[in-house]
Design a protein around this motif. Structure first.
Motif, PDB file in Angstrom:
ATOM      1  N   ALA A 237      -4.122   3.447  17.465  1.00  0.00           N
ATOM      2  CA  ALA A 237      -5.271   2.532  17.463  1.00  0.00           C
ATOM      3  C   ALA A 237      -5.487   1.930  16.080  1.00  0.00           C
ATOM      4  N   LEU A 238      -5.296   2.726  15.035  1.00  0.00           N
ATOM      5  CA  LEU A 238      -5.396   2.204  13.661  1.00  0.00           C
ATOM      6  C   LEU A 238      -4.283   1.197  13.381  1.00  0.00           C
ATOM      7  N   SER A 239      -3.079   1.496  13.851  1.00  0.00           N
ATOM      8  CA  SER A 239      -1.948   0.589  13.662  1.00  0.00           C
ATOM      9  C   SER A 239      -2.246  -0.781  14.266  1.00  0.00           C
ATOM     10  N   GLU A 240      -2.794  -0.761  15.458  1.00  0.00           N
ATOM     11  CA  GLU A 240      -3.107  -2.023  16.134  1.00  0.00           C
ATOM     12  C   GLU A 240      -4.244  -2.762  15.426  1.00  0.00           C
ATOM     13  N   ALA A 241      -5.278  -2.042  15.058  1.00  0.00           N
ATOM     14  CA  ALA A 241      -6.458  -2.686  14.452  1.00  0.00           C
ATOM     15  C   ALA A 241      -6.151  -3.267  13.074  1.00  0.00           C
ATOM     16  N   LEU A 242      -5.279  -2.591  12.324  1.00  0.00           N
ATOM     17  CA  LEU A 242      -5.040  -2.958  10.928  1.00  0.00           C
ATOM     18  C   LEU A 242      -3.688  -3.643  10.716  1.00  0.00           C
ATOM     19  N   ASP A 243      -2.968  -3.941  11.807  1.00  0.00           N
ATOM     20  CA  ASP A 243      -1.629  -4.538  11.725  1.00  0.00           C
ATOM     21  C   ASP A 243      -0.754  -3.734  10.771  1.00  0.00           C
ATOM     22  N   SER A 244      -0.750  -2.433  10.970  1.00  0.00           N
ATOM     23  CA  SER A 244      -0.028  -1.531  10.067  1.00  0.00           C
ATOM     24  C   SER A 244       1.124  -0.848  10.794  1.00  0.00           C
ATOM     25  N   PRO A 245       2.268  -0.686  10.128  1.00  0.00           N
ATOM     26  CA  PRO A 245       3.358   0.090  10.729  1.00  0.00           C
ATOM     27  C   PRO A 245       2.977   1.561  10.836  1.00  0.00           C
ATOM     28  N   LEU A 246       3.565   2.213  11.837  1.00  0.00           N
ATOM     29  CA  LEU A 246       3.318   3.635  12.090  1.00  0.00           C
ATOM     30  C   LEU A 246       4.658   4.315  12.333  1.00  0.00           C
ATOM     31  N   VAL A 247       4.908   5.393  11.604  1.00  0.00           N
ATOM     32  CA  VAL A 247       6.113   6.207  11.804  1.00  0.00           C
ATOM     33  C   VAL A 247       5.669   7.566  12.334  1.00  0.00           C
ATOM     34  N   TYR A 248       6.247   7.983  13.476  1.00  0.00           N
ATOM     35  CA  TYR A 248       5.842   9.267  14.042  1.00  0.00           C
ATOM     36  C   TYR A 248       7.023   9.992  14.680  1.00  0.00           C
ATOM     37  N   THR A 249       6.876  11.297  14.796  1.00  0.00           N
ATOM     38  CA  THR A 249       7.920  12.143  15.381  1.00  0.00           C
ATOM     39  C   THR A 249       7.710  12.246  16.896  1.00  0.00           C
ATOM     40  N   THR A 250       8.807  12.535  17.611  1.00  0.00           N
ATOM     41  CA  THR A 250       8.725  12.703  19.064  1.00  0.00           C
ATOM     42  C   THR A 250       9.178  14.100  19.494  1.00  0.00           C
ATOM     43  N   VAL A 251       9.131  15.037  18.554  1.00  0.00           N
ATOM     44  CA  VAL A 251       9.575  16.417  18.808  1.00  0.00           C
ATOM     45  C   VAL A 251       8.531  17.390  18.254  1.00  0.00           C
ATOM     46  N   SER A 252       8.311  18.486  18.944  1.00  0.00           N
ATOM     47  CA  SER A 252       7.307  19.476  18.524  1.00  0.00           C
ATOM     48  C   SER A 252       7.570  20.036  17.140  1.00  0.00           C
ATOM     49  N   ARG A 253       6.487  20.308  16.450  1.00  0.00           N
ATOM     50  CA  ARG A 253       6.551  20.929  15.122  1.00  0.00           C
ATOM     51  C   ARG A 253       7.162  22.332  15.176  1.00  0.00           C
ATOM     52  N   LEU A 254       7.208  22.962  16.356  1.00  0.00           N
ATOM     53  CA  LEU A 254       7.797  24.298  16.463  1.00  0.00           C
ATOM     54  C   LEU A 254       9.326  24.246  16.428  1.00  0.00           C
TER      55      LEU A 254
END
Length: 264
Positions: free
Chosen positions: A67-84
């Motif tokens: 939601a922040l990425s969309e509101a602020l036109d900001s790139p977002l990098v995120y993982t798709t695997v559990s921290r475990l």
């Protein structure tokens, strides 16, 4: 486990959203997913209940970050695997990079890992995540886009039996250029208990990602921790993004302007 891994259930371990976004913030979400790709869906000894619990991910964090990425036109990098499987917010040589104990839960499949297995997981998730951030920040610099680095996390209301009173915590180290104005803005509302280096601080070993991509690059940076009972629905995630967005944008603009003047 070892080199016999089959990566059939794995697509990309890292996602980059709105890579071309021209907003001031670069958003990061280390613990966005509770996905366990094969063979980790079976071999870690984690129950289905544990897979949905905080030990596996930061519930609500990705929704706020998107939601922040969309509101602020900001790139977002995120993982798709559990921290475990591997914790991207830990140094490569840290013991809890692949935790065998998370809070009070034993992760039997992470005990006594071989160097080969550890290296496999680093190459699967950890290094691609940090390489993607490095690449994004370097490209933005080439394009002349100033960047402030903000990592979005959530945390449990109760940790090892102890209640945590803060709805949100702001985690920072030597750079306070984002923390101070956002802290002031949140406190000015009068309806929030805001943690300043609570419930965690960099001294707890939780600041690796922000230190590496923010502090070490001399970029304005901040780690946000929202108590996860505050972000249990899309509407609640959006509410926090609406609250934080203007404060982060204003703080980043001010910090980057000051930083630009210092380097002029």
């Amino acid at each position: 486990m070892g080199s016999s891994h089959q990566n059939g259930g794995m697509t990309r371990a890292v996602e980059v959203l709105n890579a071309e976004g021209a907003g001031e913030l670069v958003l990061l979400c280390d613990h966005a997913s509770n996905h366990f790709p094969p063979p980790y869906d079976q071999c870690l000894g984690v129950s289905e209940e544990d897979k949905s619990a905080h030990i596996s991910w930061d519930p609500g964090a990705l929704g706020v970050a998107k939601a922040l990425s969309e509101a602020l036109d900001s790139p977002l990098v995120y993982t798709t695997v559990s921290r475990l499987v591997i914790d991207c917010n830990r140094e490569e040589d840290r013991e809890d990079l692949t935790p065998s104990l998370s809070e009070l839960t034993e992760i039997s499949g992470n005990r006594d890992l071989s160097e080969e297995e550890r290296a496999f997981r680093l190459d699967l998730v950890h290094r691609p995540f940090h390489n993607a951030i490095d690449k994004l920040l370097s490209l933005r610099k080439e394009r002349g886009l100033p960047s402030a680095v903000v990592s979005v996390h959530t945390y449990t209301p109760v940790y090892k039996g102890k209640q945590r009173p803060w709805e949100i915590g702001l985690i920072s180290e030597s750079d306070r250029s984002l923390a101070n104005p956002v802290l002031a803005g949140l406190n000015a509302r009068g309806d929030l208990t805001v943690g300043d280096n609570e419930p965690y601080a960099p001294s707890d070993g939780v600041y690796y990602t922000v230190r590496r991509h923010g502090e070490d690059r001399s970029l304005p940076c901040l780690m946000i921790e929202i108590r996860n009972d505050e972000v249990t629905t899309p509407d609640e995630e959006q509410r926090w993004a609406d609250l934080l967005g203007p404060l982060l944008k204003s703080a980043a603009q001010s910090a980057l302007q000051t930083s630009g003047e210092e380097h002029a």
